[in-house]
Design a protein around this motif. Structure first.
Motif, PDB file in Angstrom:
ATOM      1  N   LEU A 154      44.103 -30.707 -17.492  1.00  0.00           N
ATOM      2  CA  LEU A 154      43.028 -30.401 -18.408  1.00  0.00           C
ATOM      3  C   LEU A 154      41.819 -31.409 -17.939  1.00  0.00           C
ATOM      4  CD1 LEU A 154      42.268 -29.175 -21.134  1.00  0.00           C
ATOM      5  CD2 LEU A 154      42.844 -31.525 -22.400  1.00  0.00           C
ATOM      6  N   ILE A 155      40.828 -30.828 -17.959  1.00  0.00           N
ATOM      7  CA  ILE A 155      39.376 -31.199 -17.342  1.00  0.00           C
ATOM      8  C   ILE A 155      38.328 -31.135 -18.548  1.00  0.00           C
ATOM      9  CG2 ILE A 155      37.788 -31.221 -15.707  1.00  0.00           C
ATOM     10  CD1 ILE A 155      39.954 -29.802 -13.733  1.00  0.00           C
ATOM     11  N   SER A 156      37.709 -32.244 -18.915  1.00  0.00           N
ATOM     12  CA  SER A 156      36.547 -32.163 -19.714  1.00  0.00           C
ATOM     13  C   SER A 156      35.173 -32.574 -19.073  1.00  0.00           C
ATOM     14  CB  SER A 156      36.827 -32.998 -20.970  1.00  0.00           C
ATOM     15  OG  SER A 156      35.789 -33.209 -21.564  1.00  0.00           O
ATOM     16  N   GLN A 157      34.435 -32.017 -19.174  1.00  0.00           N
ATOM     17  CA  GLN A 157      32.895 -32.365 -18.581  1.00  0.00           C
ATOM     18  C   GLN A 157      31.739 -32.330 -19.730  1.00  0.00           C
ATOM     19  OE1 GLN A 157      32.233 -30.040 -15.008  1.00  0.00           O
ATOM     20  NE2 GLN A 157      32.560 -31.945 -13.831  1.00  0.00           N
TER      21      GLN A 157
ATOM     22  N   SER B  97      25.655 -30.425 -22.863  1.00  0.00           N
ATOM     23  CA  SER B  97      26.487 -29.207 -22.524  1.00  0.00           C
ATOM     24  C   SER B  97      27.888 -29.741 -22.443  1.00  0.00           C
ATOM     25  CB  SER B  97      26.354 -28.490 -20.956  1.00  0.00           C
ATOM     26  OG  SER B  97      26.363 -29.498 -19.975  1.00  0.00           O
ATOM     27  N   GLN B  98      28.966 -28.994 -22.816  1.00  0.00           N
ATOM     28  CA  GLN B  98      30.344 -29.422 -22.954  1.00  0.00           C
ATOM     29  C   GLN B  98      31.145 -28.223 -22.347  1.00  0.00           C
ATOM     30  OE1 GLN B  98      32.142 -32.290 -23.940  1.00  0.00           O
ATOM     31  NE2 GLN B  98      33.751 -31.107 -22.966  1.00  0.00           N
ATOM     32  N   GLU B  99      32.089 -28.658 -21.261  1.00  0.00           N
ATOM     33  CA  GLU B  99      33.095 -27.776 -20.727  1.00  0.00           C
ATOM     34  C   GLU B  99      34.287 -28.313 -20.723  1.00  0.00           C
ATOM     35  OE1 GLU B  99      31.820 -24.985 -17.501  1.00  0.00           O
ATOM     36  OE2 GLU B  99      33.720 -26.244 -16.180  1.00  0.00           O
ATOM     37  N   LEU B 100      35.494 -27.482 -21.202  1.00  0.00           N
ATOM     38  CA  LEU B 100      36.831 -27.717 -21.108  1.00  0.00           C
ATOM     39  C   LEU B 100      37.468 -26.722 -20.034  1.00  0.00           C
ATOM     40  CD1 LEU B 100      37.533 -28.524 -24.805  1.00  0.00           C
ATOM     41  CD2 LEU B 100      37.640 -30.240 -22.956  1.00  0.00           C
ATOM     42  N   ARG B 101      38.378 -27.201 -19.176  1.00  0.00           N
ATOM     43  CA  ARG B 101      39.197 -26.405 -18.453  1.00  0.00           C
ATOM     44  C   ARG B 101      40.701 -26.627 -18.318  1.00  0.00           C
ATOM     45  NH1 ARG B 101      35.334 -27.720 -15.035  1.00  0.00           N
ATOM     46  NH2 ARG B 101      37.027 -28.514 -13.371  1.00  0.00           N
ATOM     47  N   LEU B 102      41.254 -25.737 -18.380  1.00  0.00           N
ATOM     48  CA  LEU B 102      42.909 -25.918 -17.956  1.00  0.00           C
ATOM     49  C   LEU B 102      43.145 -25.009 -16.864  1.00  0.00           C
ATOM     50  CD1 LEU B 102      45.647 -26.800 -19.202  1.00  0.00           C
ATOM     51  CD2 LEU B 102      46.022 -24.778 -20.234  1.00  0.00           C
ATOM     52  N   GLN B 103      43.674 -26.189 -15.937  1.00  0.00           N
ATOM     53  CA  GLN B 103      44.135 -25.509 -14.383  1.00  0.00           C
ATOM     54  C   GLN B 103      45.504 -25.669 -14.152  1.00  0.00           C
ATOM     55  OE1 GLN B 103      39.646 -26.447 -12.403  1.00  0.00           O
ATOM     56  NE2 GLN B 103      41.601 -26.992 -11.409  1.00  0.00           N
ATOM     57  N   SER B 104      46.138 -24.837 -13.455  1.00  0.00           N
ATOM     58  CA  SER B 104      47.543 -24.735 -12.963  1.00  0.00           C
ATOM     59  C   SER B 104      47.634 -25.149 -11.557  1.00  0.00           C
ATOM     60  CB  SER B 104      48.262 -23.398 -13.363  1.00  0.00           C
ATOM     61  OG  SER B 104      47.725 -22.275 -12.690  1.00  0.00           O
ATOM     62  N   ASP B 105      48.735 -25.612 -11.465  1.00  0.00           N
ATOM     63  CA  ASP B 105      49.025 -25.512  -9.648  1.00  0.00           C
ATOM     64  C   ASP B 105      50.698 -25.521  -9.391  1.00  0.00           C
ATOM     65  OD1 ASP B 105      48.931 -26.470  -7.210  1.00  0.00           O
ATOM     66  OD2 ASP B 105      48.814 -28.783  -7.406  1.00  0.00           O
ATOM     67  N   PHE B 106      50.968 -24.428  -9.886  1.00  0.00           N
ATOM     68  CA  PHE B 106      52.303 -24.051  -9.949  1.00  0.00           C
ATOM     69  C   PHE B 106      52.825 -23.718  -8.365  1.00  0.00           C
ATOM     70  CE2 PHE B 106      51.280 -21.743 -14.249  1.00  0.00           C
ATOM     71  CZ  PHE B 106      51.844 -23.166 -14.669  1.00  0.00           C
TER      72      PHE B 106
ATOM     73  N   PHE C 251      45.925 -40.078 -15.764  1.00  0.00           N
ATOM     74  CA  PHE C 251      44.540 -39.867 -16.628  1.00  0.00           C
ATOM     75  C   PHE C 251      43.679 -40.549 -15.626  1.00  0.00           C
ATOM     76  CE2 PHE C 251      41.660 -41.735 -19.616  1.00  0.00           C
ATOM     77  CZ  PHE C 251      41.128 -40.447 -20.127  1.00  0.00           C
ATOM     78  N   ARG C 252      42.390 -39.859 -15.657  1.00  0.00           N
ATOM     79  CA  ARG C 252      41.367 -40.200 -14.815  1.00  0.00           C
ATOM     80  C   ARG C 252      39.811 -40.104 -15.617  1.00  0.00           C
ATOM     81  NH1 ARG C 252      44.979 -38.200 -12.106  1.00  0.00           N
ATOM     82  NH2 ARG C 252      44.114 -35.934 -12.601  1.00  0.00           N
ATOM     83  N   THR C 253      39.018 -40.955 -15.298  1.00  0.00           N
ATOM     84  CA  THR C 253      37.763 -40.684 -16.144  1.00  0.00           C
ATOM     85  C   THR C 253      36.645 -41.277 -15.331  1.00  0.00           C
ATOM     86  OG1 THR C 253      36.646 -41.055 -18.181  1.00  0.00           O
ATOM     87  CG2 THR C 253      37.950 -42.891 -17.634  1.00  0.00           C
ATOM     88  N   ASN C 254      35.361 -40.830 -15.557  1.00  0.00           N
ATOM     89  CA  ASN C 254      34.374 -41.510 -14.716  1.00  0.00           C
ATOM     90  C   ASN C 254      33.141 -41.092 -15.424  1.00  0.00           C
ATOM     91  OD1 ASN C 254      32.862 -38.822 -13.484  1.00  0.00           O
ATOM     92  ND2 ASN C 254      35.043 -38.920 -12.681  1.00  0.00           N
ATOM     93  N   LEU C 255      32.268 -41.937 -15.588  1.00  0.00           N
ATOM     94  CA  LEU C 255      30.818 -41.896 -16.195  1.00  0.00           C
ATOM     95  C   LEU C 255      29.821 -42.018 -15.056  1.00  0.00           C
ATOM     96  CD1 LEU C 255      28.796 -41.934 -18.704  1.00  0.00           C
ATOM     97  CD2 LEU C 255      28.971 -44.535 -18.536  1.00  0.00           C
TER      98      LEU C 255
ATOM     99  N   ASP D 216      46.513 -35.064 -16.486  1.00  0.00           N
ATOM    100  CA  ASP D 216      47.620 -34.137 -16.143  1.00  0.00           C
ATOM    101  C   ASP D 216      48.699 -33.969 -17.262  1.00  0.00           C
ATOM    102  OD1 ASP D 216      46.412 -34.160 -13.569  1.00  0.00           O
ATOM    103  OD2 ASP D 216      47.603 -35.799 -12.782  1.00  0.00           O
ATOM    104  N   ILE D 217      48.630 -32.778 -17.847  1.00  0.00           N
ATOM    105  CA  ILE D 217      49.364 -32.551 -18.791  1.00  0.00           C
ATOM    106  C   ILE D 217      51.058 -32.612 -18.171  1.00  0.00           C
ATOM    107  CG2 ILE D 217      50.334 -30.820 -20.379  1.00  0.00           C
ATOM    108  CD1 ILE D 217      47.505 -29.865 -20.590  1.00  0.00           C
TER     109      ILE D 217
END
Length: 994
Positions: A390-393, A466-475, A251-255, A383-384
């Motif tokens: 999962l990324i939130s901006q 604005s709000q954005e949610l993204r789910l990214q894979s790294d298989f 888990f990571r977060t920044n402001l 990191d699920i």
């Protein structure tokens, strides 16, 4: 298009330099790369840059997109200190300030030429991947930047707003786990003083903060010869606070909070040019001897080259309707002879000329420029699993903008007559509020003057969430994906005002004079209230700084917009083989824009059916809104990319790609025009809305690393098929947006060559060919007749904003009659639709002055004239898009001397931009000449101590090119605002890192 000798020579130098780079690299490789015994010229590879152009960290050479990226070190070396200077390092990019509160950053000929408050930028500007519809990233200077990425071409899949031209993404530095700081101070010419500082504080192992700030103060670049002052200075500062927290590996977060503020005399636009139109001296067989008639047949300025001596003239102010109407009689002298407020036939600018220096203006009103901008962004990553993230901006921004300056940038002659010794209609001396002692008039916004004074004000207040949610894979396998959704809510109010003391004078002395008063009350002004006994025009008594905004004694364009947009998007990445990948992306966008139209009310009042002048309005005070314009669009866009990494015997690493992208940008509503009563004044309606624009973009590219990474060579070719590209021009005092189909194609070359650790050479070259589609047309306000001798341009009634065309034969008939000038001018106005209260050429209409009986013909401009009297359309087929130079080129070189503990680096950069056009009509008036720019810097650095001394010169040869131009409205003479570069800047700085 044929190239001039100078253009061919400059481009030849650039191409030859690029060829030399490759040849030198080849020679170096054949020589075995042997270094000197000291190792000072040992070859090193070009530094790689990690970018997030596809919302994941990748080497720029592995991204199948035309992207340019600049680290903080690159930006400092190139002396790129703000967004506007990016043009010097990217092919096929142009930049210029716009006339109001924004700018035009154009990529491959696609920019923001639509300046309506409801239009979206074609090139999206993002702060750390969050889109900002309104921003100051092209006015403020870069502060503590990690890198800047510029993506060329439509970016409809991953980025938060559809961008048909590209994306500029500024990515700030965030806190890390090392304590560090830097302080920098700089002094330079124009009394420049600049400071910046940064400190990074790791509070705990998992939490840290970073603080950065900068300040710039600089004297004015331009000289105001009338006030003997320096204007167009800088006084601005920025701060940024960021905090990062990483409690565990998953888990990571920044402001991030960034604040920018500016309060100075920055000029929003440059000098105002005009090739004076004196008006015709002959119409058909009729000679014109009256200056009044000649002025009424002048459009103010002619469409001449902006580079001719004649362009430094002034408009024919006698053509202005407000000057003509101000020739009313406002008193009698002792002999009982009427005296006019402004003598009939007056040209306020008669005999005036301008300095040929684009940095010299003449104005009694120095510019005022104030901006406040805040951006807050909150980011989370979770990191699920080891393969899913999962990324939130979340981002919020506010922007408040205020810019006021002289509308013309030149000073009129004294024009007002004095009331000293004059008597009113009751033979009482004119005293008190009706008096103009000494010929001076006091305007509540503009103060006291005996000249015509005109000032404009551009003001905007907006906020965005604005709000954005993204789910990214790294298989680890052959398939990966990125899916997401975002939402944007944007509210804005944009106001544009034009103040003129003649507007206020006409309101007070023409519309607001009481009639039928007892003889003992003398001549008095009528208080403009709902209970007024006749039509009145409300005069706002407040100052510009504290403007109430409800007066009709000035022009106000009020634009209120609410945009809501949501989208779902995704990209899939399939490795067809170890060296080939297919990328497929789709995006569904739903846009909704609600525009609240507030029609302008200049010199309009409520007609109560009483005797006296009729303005054609409905209200005397305030700006009632019309019903909302609710627009909605949805679009499916996306991209398909195939990239291949072949193994070749002549490169270290090669990426070849081909792509197709579908781009979309929403439409909008045109600002409303004058709230005019069609029973009093008629004029041709215009389109209430404009269409979205779409582009089909095809691109092939190659990215290469050669000679053990010492040469980087990237090449791109593209073809765009555009539908309904949005372009604005001023019509009826509004920014009318029109749509044109167009084509665009071009080539781009970017290279970096670093044969030794001492020497680095950068170069880029862009070729662009644009073409407006066949059958496209538009009315050129500078040339409404298109050379048709059977038609003439006429000045209209005061409340009708734009010029019109009328049959030359009818104009000749009117001028040939032995009638007074005021009757002739009334007839000429009626040819533009005019005022039905003063006459019409409709034989079925009975009025107080039936002109058709006086002149013997009938005429209806709304049905008999081309486009309702607006003029003939110019054929745009095959014309170039505005701000689309065929050639752009840059070459820069730096050499470092290693002197023990010190490194001495000398760098020079040269940029060239070919000629282009400011408007779609491609006339000589529209042509923008080619220009170039050179910069030099010398840097002395001792890395062990973090100490850096630097001296630099920007715009070495002090060039003042015209980078863009904007044509003003008909009723102010079709003058042209031009834009240019900053002058030569010389500075010395010291920085210390600790």
């Amino acid at each position: 298009m044929a190239l001039s000798a100078s253009v061919r020579a400059r481009l030849g130098v650039t191409v030859s330099a690029a060829t030399l780079l490759l040849a030198s690299g080849s020679a170096w490789a054949q020589a075995g790369g042997q270094s000197s015994p000291q190792g000072a010229d040992q070859a090193t590879a070009v530094d790689d840059i990690i970018v997030t152009a596809q919302k994941r960290e990748e080497s720029i050479q592995d991204v199948p997109i035309a992207v340019s990226a600049f680290s903080a070190e690159n930006l400092d070396a190139l002396k790129i200190e703000g967004g506007s200077e990016l043009v010097r390092a990217i092919p096929n990019v142009t930049f210029s300030k716009a006339n109001f509160s924004m700018y035009n950053f154009s990529i491959r000929g696609i920019g923001t030429k639509a300046i309506s408050a409801s239009s979206d930028p074609a090139v999206a500007v993002s702060f750390n991947n969050s889109p900002l519809i309104r921003n100051r990233l092209f006015e403020q200077e870069y502060l503590d930047v990690q890198r800047v990425e510029v993506l060329r071409g439509p970016q409809g899949t991953l980025y938060g707003r559809n961008a048909t031209g590209g994306v500029v993404n500024m990515i700030p530095r965030l806190p890390d786990d090392v304590f560090e700081g830097v302080v920098k101070g700089e002094v330079g010419n124009y009394n420049s003083r600049r400071m910046s500082a940064m400190v990074n504080l790791p509070i705990t192992e998992s939490f840290g903060v970073r603080l950065a700030g900068s300040s710039t103060k600089r004297d004015g670049f331009d000289y105001n010869s009338f006030n003997d002052t320096k204007v167009n200075d800088r006084d601005m500062w920025s701060t940024r606070f960021s905090a990062a927290w990483e409690p565990n590996d998953r888990f990571r977060t920044n402001l991030i909070w960034e604040h920018f503020e500016e309060d100075d005399q920055r000029s929003r636009t440059g000098k105002q040019l005009c090739t004076t139109d004196p008006g015709p001296s002959r119409v058909g067989t009729v000679n014109i001897t009256s200056s009044v008639i000649q002025n009424r047949l002048s459009q103010g300025c002619l469409p001449g080259s902006l580079y001719s001596d004649a362009a430094y003239g002034v408009p024919n102010g006698g053509a202005f309707a407000h000057v003509f109407l101000a020739s009313l009689s406002f008193g009698d002298n002792a002999q009982g002879v009427p005296v006019q407020a402004v003598p009939l036939g007056t040209d306020p600018y008669a005999g005036l000329t301008q300095s040929r220096n684009l940095r010299e203006i003449a104005t009694s009103y120095d510019p005022v420029f104030r901006v406040k901008n805040d951006v807050v962004q909150f980011n989370m990553e979770f990191d699920i699993s080891d393969q899913l993230k999962l990324i939130s901006q979340t981002a919020y921004s506010e922007d408040n903008y205020y810019s006021s300056q002289d509308y013309n940038r030149f000073v009129s002659n004294p024009i007002f007559n004095s009331t000293d010794g004059l008597f009113d209609s009751l033979r009482q001396p004119i005293i008190g509020p009706s008096a103009l002692p000494g010929g001076y008039y006091t305007d509540p916004q503009l103060g006291t003057s005996n000249r015509m004074v005109s000032v404009d004000l551009s003001r905007s207040d907006n906020r965005q969430w604005s709000q954005e949610l993204r789910l990214q894979s790294d298989f680890e396998g052959r398939f990966n994906f990125s899916i997401g959704a975002n939402y944007l809510d944007f509210k804005s109010q944009d106001d544009y005002y034009v103040f003129n003391n003649l507007f206020t004078f006409l309101a007070e002395y023409y519309y607001n004079n009481a009639v039928g008063l007892p003889s003992n009350q003398g001549r008095q002004k009528l208080l403009c209230t709902p209970q007024a006994t006749k039509e009145c025009v409300y005069v706002d008594p407040t100052s510009i700084d504290k403007l109430a905004g409800d007066g009709h004694n000035y022009f106000r364009s009020k634009n209120v917009i609410h945009t809501r947009s949501w989208a779902i998007f995704g990209e899939a990445y399939w490795d067809i083989s170890p060296d080939m990948r297919l990328t497929a992306g789709l995006r569904y966008t739903d846009d909704r824009k609600v525009s609240t139209p507030y029609p302008s009310q200049l010199l309009l009042g409520a007609d109560r059916g009483n005797p006296g002048p009729s303005s054609g309005g409905y209200v005397s005070r305030g700006y009632p809104a019309l019903p909302d314009i609710d627009q909605r669009w949805d679009a499916v866009t996306g991209r398909l990319v195939l990239d291949w990494k072949p193994v070749t015997p002549f490169t270290d690493d090669t990426l070849v790609y081909a792509s197709y992208a579908r781009g979309y940008k929403g439409g909008g509503a045109n600002p409303p025009r004058v709230d005019i009563n069609p029973q009093v004044i008629q004029y041709q309606p215009l389109a209430e809305t404009f269409e979205p624009e779409y582009v089909n973009a095809f691109e092939i590219g190659m990215k290469n690393s050669l000679y053990d990474g010492k040469v980087r060579l990237n090449a791109t070719a593209f073809y765009y098929d555009y539908t309904d590209y949005q372009v604005s021009q001023i019509v009826d005092r509004i920014s009318l947006n029109e749509n044109f189909d167009a084509r665009s194609m071009g080539l781009e070359l970017e290279t970096v060559f670093q044969p030794t650790r001492n020497l680095r050479i950068d170069a880029n070259l862009g070729y662009l060919k644009t073409r407006i589609g066949d059958g496209e047309g538009s009315i050129d306000v500078m040339n409404r007749t298109q050379g048709n001798a059977d038609w003439m341009v006429l000045r209209p009634w005061l409340q009708v904003p734009s010029n019109c065309v009328a049959p030359t034969k009818h104009v000749q008939t009117i001028l040939s009659r032995p009638f007074p000038d005021n009757l002739k001018t009334g007839a000429l106005q009626a040819l533009c639709g005019g005022s039905l209260r003063t006459g019409t050429f409709d034989p079925n209409y009975t009025s107080s002055v039936p002109f058709w009986r006086l002149f013997g013909f009938t005429y209806d401009p709304l049905t008999e004239a081309p486009n309702g009297g607006r003029g003939f359309e110019a054929d745009l087929s095959g014309n170039e898009l505005p701000n689309s130079p065929n050639w752009t080129a840059n070459i820069g070189a730096q050499y470092t001397f290693f002197l023990g503990d010190w490194d001495l680096t000398i760098r020079g950069d040269y940029y060239y931009q070919g000629s282009s056009y400011a408007r779609v009509y491609n006339t000589e008036y529209d042509r923008l000449r080619s220009w170039d720019n050179a910069n030099l810097s010398v840097t002395l650095e001792r890395s062990d101590d973090g100490l850096v001394f630097q001296a630099y010169v920007k715009n070495l040869f002090d060039k003042t090119p015209i980078t863009d131009a904007f044509t003003n409205s008909d009723d102010t003479g079709l003058t042209t605002n031009v834009f240019t570069l900053d002058p030569r800047l010389v500075a010395f700085s010291v920085s210390k890192r600790f």
